[in-house]
Enzyme design. Sequence first.
Site, PDB file in Angstrom:
ATOM      1  N   CYS A 158      -4.667   2.673  -3.677  1.00 46.36           N
ATOM      2  CA  CYS A 158      -3.396   3.082  -3.028  1.00 46.36           C
ATOM      3  C   CYS A 158      -2.305   2.046  -3.273  1.00 46.36           C
ATOM      4  O   CYS A 158      -1.479   1.783  -2.388  1.00 46.36           O
ATOM      5  CB  CYS A 158      -3.564   3.318  -1.530  1.00 46.36           C
ATOM      6  SG  CYS A 158      -4.758   4.571  -1.116  1.00 46.36           S
ATOM      7  N   LYS A 172     -10.273  -0.815  10.374  1.00 48.44           N
ATOM      8  CA  LYS A 172     -10.402  -1.997   9.503  1.00 48.44           C
ATOM      9  C   LYS A 172     -10.801  -3.225  10.306  1.00 48.44           C
ATOM     10  O   LYS A 172     -10.883  -4.315   9.770  1.00 48.44           O
ATOM     11  CB  LYS A 172      -9.088  -2.267   8.780  1.00 48.44           C
ATOM     12  CG  LYS A 172      -8.759  -1.175   7.798  1.00 48.44           C
ATOM     13  CD  LYS A 172      -7.560  -1.509   6.992  1.00 48.44           C
ATOM     14  CE  LYS A 172      -7.096  -0.318   6.205  1.00 48.44           C
ATOM     15  NZ  LYS A 172      -8.105   0.160   5.237  1.00 48.44           N
ATOM     16  N   HIS A 192       0.868  -1.179   0.000  1.00 45.63           N
ATOM     17  CA  HIS A 192       0.000   0.000   0.000  1.00 45.63           C
ATOM     18  C   HIS A 192       0.909   1.236   0.000  1.00 45.63           C
ATOM     19  O   HIS A 192       2.013   1.193   0.548  1.00 45.63           O
ATOM     20  CB  HIS A 192      -0.834  -0.060   1.285  1.00 45.63           C
ATOM     21  CG  HIS A 192      -1.893   0.979   1.430  1.00 45.63           C
ATOM     22  ND1 HIS A 192      -1.623   2.282   1.767  1.00 45.63           N
ATOM     23  CD2 HIS A 192      -3.247   0.895   1.316  1.00 45.63           C
ATOM     24  CE1 HIS A 192      -2.764   2.955   1.854  1.00 45.63           C
ATOM     25  NE2 HIS A 192      -3.762   2.129   1.581  1.00 45.63           N
ATOM     26  N   GLN A 221      -4.290  -5.239   6.896  1.00 42.99           N
ATOM     27  CA  GLN A 221      -5.253  -6.149   6.272  1.00 42.99           C
ATOM     28  C   GLN A 221      -5.277  -7.518   6.945  1.00 42.99           C
ATOM     29  O   GLN A 221      -6.200  -8.287   6.720  1.00 42.99           O
ATOM     30  CB  GLN A 221      -4.912  -6.343   4.791  1.00 42.99           C
ATOM     31  CG  GLN A 221      -5.102  -5.108   3.940  1.00 42.99           C
ATOM     32  CD  GLN A 221      -6.577  -4.782   3.716  1.00 42.99           C
ATOM     33  OE1 GLN A 221      -7.444  -5.656   3.748  1.00 42.99           O
ATOM     34  NE2 GLN A 221      -6.861  -3.513   3.510  1.00 42.99           N
ATOM     35  N   ASP A 241       3.225  -4.630   8.035  1.00 39.76           N
ATOM     36  CA  ASP A 241       1.986  -3.873   7.893  1.00 39.76           C
ATOM     37  C   ASP A 241       0.839  -4.883   8.038  1.00 39.76           C
ATOM     38  O   ASP A 241       0.584  -5.683   7.138  1.00 39.76           O
ATOM     39  CB  ASP A 241       1.968  -3.196   6.519  1.00 39.76           C
ATOM     40  CG  ASP A 241       0.663  -2.474   6.245  1.00 39.76           C
ATOM     41  OD1 ASP A 241      -0.290  -2.633   7.031  1.00 39.76           O
ATOM     42  OD2 ASP A 241       0.587  -1.767   5.224  1.00 39.76           O
TER      43      ASP A 241
HETATM   44  C1  LIG Z   1      -2.291  -2.839   3.637  1.00 35.41           C
HETATM   45  C2  LIG Z   1      -2.614  -1.443   4.086  1.00 35.41           C
HETATM   46  N1  LIG Z   1      -1.645  -0.691   4.624  1.00 35.41           N
HETATM   47  C3  LIG Z   1      -1.878   0.545   5.064  1.00 35.41           C
HETATM   48  C4  LIG Z   1      -3.119   1.124   4.980  1.00 35.41           C
HETATM   49  C5  LIG Z   1      -3.328   2.516   5.476  1.00 35.41           C
HETATM   50  O1  LIG Z   1      -4.150   2.513   6.610  1.00 35.41           O
HETATM   51  P1  LIG Z   1      -4.639   3.872   7.255  1.00 35.41           P
HETATM   52  O2  LIG Z   1      -5.243   4.667   6.115  1.00 35.41           O
HETATM   53  O3  LIG Z   1      -5.656   3.462   8.274  1.00 35.41           O
HETATM   54  O4  LIG Z   1      -3.473   4.564   7.842  1.00 35.41           O
HETATM   55  C6  LIG Z   1      -4.156   0.395   4.406  1.00 35.41           C
HETATM   56  C7  LIG Z   1      -5.468   1.024   4.221  1.00 35.41           C
HETATM   57  O5  LIG Z   1      -6.162   0.846   3.268  1.00 35.41           O
HETATM   58  C8  LIG Z   1      -3.896  -0.925   3.954  1.00 35.41           C
HETATM   59  O6  LIG Z   1      -4.860  -1.667   3.401  1.00 35.41           O
END
Ligand SMILES: Cc1ncc(COP(=O)(O)O)c(C=O)c1O
Length: 318
Positions: free
Chosen positions: A278, A139, A36, A116, A113
């Site tokens: 993203c 999430k 992401h 997900q 990270d």
């Molecule tokens: C794999 C992953 N990393 C990071 C993020 C970013 O999360 P946040 O917008 O809550 O900071 C997301 C959000 O869609 C994500 O799916």
Amino acid sequence: MIFTPGTTASINLVARSWGDTNLRPGDEILLTEMEHHSNIVPWQQLAERTGAIIRWLGVRDDFQLDIESLDRLLSGRTKLVALTAVSNVLGTINPVREIVDAAHRVGAKVLVDAAQSAPHGKATASDWDADWLVFSGHKMLGPTGIGVLYGKRELLESMPPFLGGGNMIKSVSKQGFVAADLPHRFEAGTGPIVEAIALKPALEYLMRVGSDAILAHERQLAQRAIDGLSSVSGLRILGPSIQSKTGIVSFVIPGVHSDQIGQYLNAAGVAIRVGHHCAMPLHERFSVGVSARASFYFYNTQSEVDAFVTATLRASEL
Ligand SMILES: Cc1ncc(COP(=O)(O)O)c(C=O)c1O
């Protein structure tokens, strides 16, 4: 466990605090092509500030990480590996422990990270031996505006505070300040009090439902959706087979922009996500600009899947 505004904020905290202190020109950061943007841009900014170099672990045609090239990409120059446990586009569940072990063998730190994976996964930071692990409350049935940075204690203790202000100090004088102990040294300012209170019952509820039940239900729905979409001519599912992923179904219909699919489905009462999600480098890898994504979770039903499939079939005919 440090409370932050979310995954993005947690990653930026590590990049600024640990990254600025530890990276030198020529040091390497290994990312994967399925990250992401939140797990790409903070490292690109860090590389710009320090002269570090970013390397990429590729994604194979079967939508799995190209794990065979890991040993070639890792070396004594690798200081950090940052990877997602689950792709937010493909749903691919990555072999995190294997990658962490390989990174540790060359002395690199690993940030996982878990944005997900935390909503589905049963693996914990300690199962993976992650140096840092980050996720967002929104999430996993919790509120927006709160997330977590987990880190190994000795590592967090070695990191300088990032944001300065109230709450993160032991004392302040005209000459300077003494930072507070963990976790407060990284929690400057008034914390997300309401959000933290709301996150707790959300997590307790998720744990009661149980990760096995969540994943099994999601997969059943996702497979039903994939089967239902199979009659659309040319439709391409972006993602591995169901046993290797979560309940995410991303797809591309040649000649139809994902915005059009999204608008049609929206009018039919079905909410999906369209665009690059993203993850522009990942879309580039598969030579598509954008995709449409249905994300199933344990509150979704079979009849909702059927409504989604019916609307998508109509959209493609149109
Ligand atoms: C794999 C992953 N990393 C990071 C993020 C970013 O999360 P946040 O917008 O809550 O900071 C997301 C959000 O869609 C994500 O799916």
